[in-house]
Design a protein around this motif. Structure first.
Motif, PDB file in Angstrom:
ATOM      1  N   GLN A  80       0.835  -1.200   0.000  1.00 41.37           N
ATOM      2  CA  GLN A  80       0.000   0.000   0.000  1.00 41.37           C
ATOM      3  C   GLN A  80       0.874   1.256   0.000  1.00 41.37           C
ATOM      4  O   GLN A  80       0.610   2.204  -0.740  1.00 41.37           O
ATOM      5  N   TRP A  81       1.904   1.242   0.839  1.00 42.32           N
ATOM      6  CA  TRP A  81       2.829   2.380   0.914  1.00 42.32           C
ATOM      7  C   TRP A  81       3.506   2.643  -0.430  1.00 42.32           C
ATOM      8  O   TRP A  81       3.680   3.796  -0.829  1.00 42.32           O
ATOM      9  N   ARG A  82       3.842   1.587  -1.125  1.00 38.61           N
ATOM     10  CA  ARG A  82       4.513   1.725  -2.422  1.00 38.61           C
ATOM     11  C   ARG A  82       3.614   2.387  -3.471  1.00 38.61           C
ATOM     12  O   ARG A  82       4.110   2.982  -4.431  1.00 38.61           O
ATOM     13  N   ARG A  83       2.286   2.257  -3.286  1.00 36.76           N
ATOM     14  CA  ARG A  83       1.356   2.755  -4.292  1.00 36.76           C
ATOM     15  C   ARG A  83       0.817   4.155  -3.989  1.00 36.76           C
ATOM     16  O   ARG A  83       0.161   4.750  -4.832  1.00 36.76           O
ATOM     17  N   ILE A  84       1.057   4.659  -2.775  1.00 33.74           N
ATOM     18  CA  ILE A  84       0.524   5.976  -2.425  1.00 33.74           C
ATOM     19  C   ILE A  84       1.445   7.068  -2.981  1.00 33.74           C
ATOM     20  O   ILE A  84       2.655   7.017  -2.804  1.00 33.74           O
ATOM     21  N   GLU A  85       0.847   8.038  -3.639  1.00 30.12           N
ATOM     22  CA  GLU A  85       1.629   9.173  -4.125  1.00 30.12           C
ATOM     23  C   GLU A  85       0.745  10.405  -4.202  1.00 30.12           C
ATOM     24  O   GLU A  85      -0.479  10.314  -4.293  1.00 30.12           O
ATOM     25  N   CYS A  86       1.393  11.543  -4.139  1.00 32.08           N
ATOM     26  CA  CYS A  86       0.720  12.825  -4.271  1.00 32.08           C
ATOM     27  C   CYS A  86       1.475  13.632  -5.314  1.00 32.08           C
ATOM     28  O   CYS A  86       2.697  13.810  -5.200  1.00 32.08           O
ATOM     29  N   VAL A  87       0.770  14.117  -6.319  1.00 30.77           N
ATOM     30  CA  VAL A  87       1.405  14.807  -7.443  1.00 30.77           C
ATOM     31  C   VAL A  87       0.755  16.170  -7.647  1.00 30.77           C
ATOM     32  O   VAL A  87      -0.475  16.288  -7.654  1.00 30.77           O
TER      33      VAL A  87
END
Length: 224
Positions: A80-87
């Motif tokens: 889950q951590w690997r897939r979270i992003e903010c752009v």
């Protein structure tokens, strides 16, 4: 690790014809509970096997099951951590998360209202914090947790908003006025439907008024 996330996001958005101004993902602290749970269960399980061999088999079996659950929980949280992003792009703020199914949400920069930064003492000491981005209109608010250097993300969002607002000054001011009034009408509809409170309506309306006056140097007239 951060460079890895930035490269992936920039490549994906560049391929879609959109510039990436800033990208971040949660700090490794996001995994702290999962790591601690797995570590504690491992200590208890191996203690029951090698140090306390006289413990009943049933207790050892239960500890083994709990260890497996803790390890699975850690793996899930890691993915889950690997897939979270903010752009942040020149026109919107996008967040994405999920393990098996990627869920994304976005807010156009012109619909972003108040940005609240919250950093408890321990998180502040290691440069981590939480960010709440209030959205005007029907878009959902965005809550970001365990963000490294959250002040930089907030500054990036504000710079992108200012740059976008600069493009809309001058001849575009009347259009911006109608856009702001349209947003207030939408807020009124949400209030009438009971989806937001009177205080939220007034707060978001005040944000719209202040933003228009700041960007175009003229107050909005009339009440809603």
């Amino acid at each position: 690790m951060q460079d890895h996330f930035e490269d992936k996001a920039e490549q994906r958005f560049t391929d879609a014809g959109e510039e990436v101004l800033y990208v971040t993902n949660p700090h490794f602290l996001y995994l702290f509970r999962a790591i601690a749970s797995a570590f504690i269960m491992a200590v208890l399980f191996f203690t029951s096997i090698f140090i306390l061999p006289w413990l009943p088999i049933l207790i050892k079996f239960l500890l083994g099951c709990l260890l497996i659950v803790a390890v699975c929980y850690f793996v899930f949280k890691y993915l889950q951590w690997r897939r979270i992003e903010c752009v942040v792009t020149p026109r919107r703020l996008i967040t994405a998360s999920g393990v098996f199914t990627i869920r994304s949400s976005e807010v156009p920069l012109e619909r972003i209202g108040e940005i609240t930064l919250n950093s408890p003492l321990f998180e502040r000491l290691i440069g981590v914090g939480n960010l709440r981005v209030a959205s005007l209109g029907e878009d959902s608010d965005i809550n970001l947790h365990f963000i490294p250097q959250p002040a930089k993300l907030k500054a990036a969002i504000n710079r992108a908003r200012e740059a976008r607002n600069t493009k809309g000054t001058g001849a575009a001011a009347p259009a911006a006025l109608f856009s702001a009034l349209d947003e207030i009408v939408k807020l009124g509809d949400l209030f009438d439907k009971g989806l937001i409170t009177r205080n939220e309506f007034e707060r978001y309306k005040a944000i719209l008024f202040a933003r228009f006056e700041r960007d175009h140097g003229a107050p909005m007239s009339g009440d809603s």
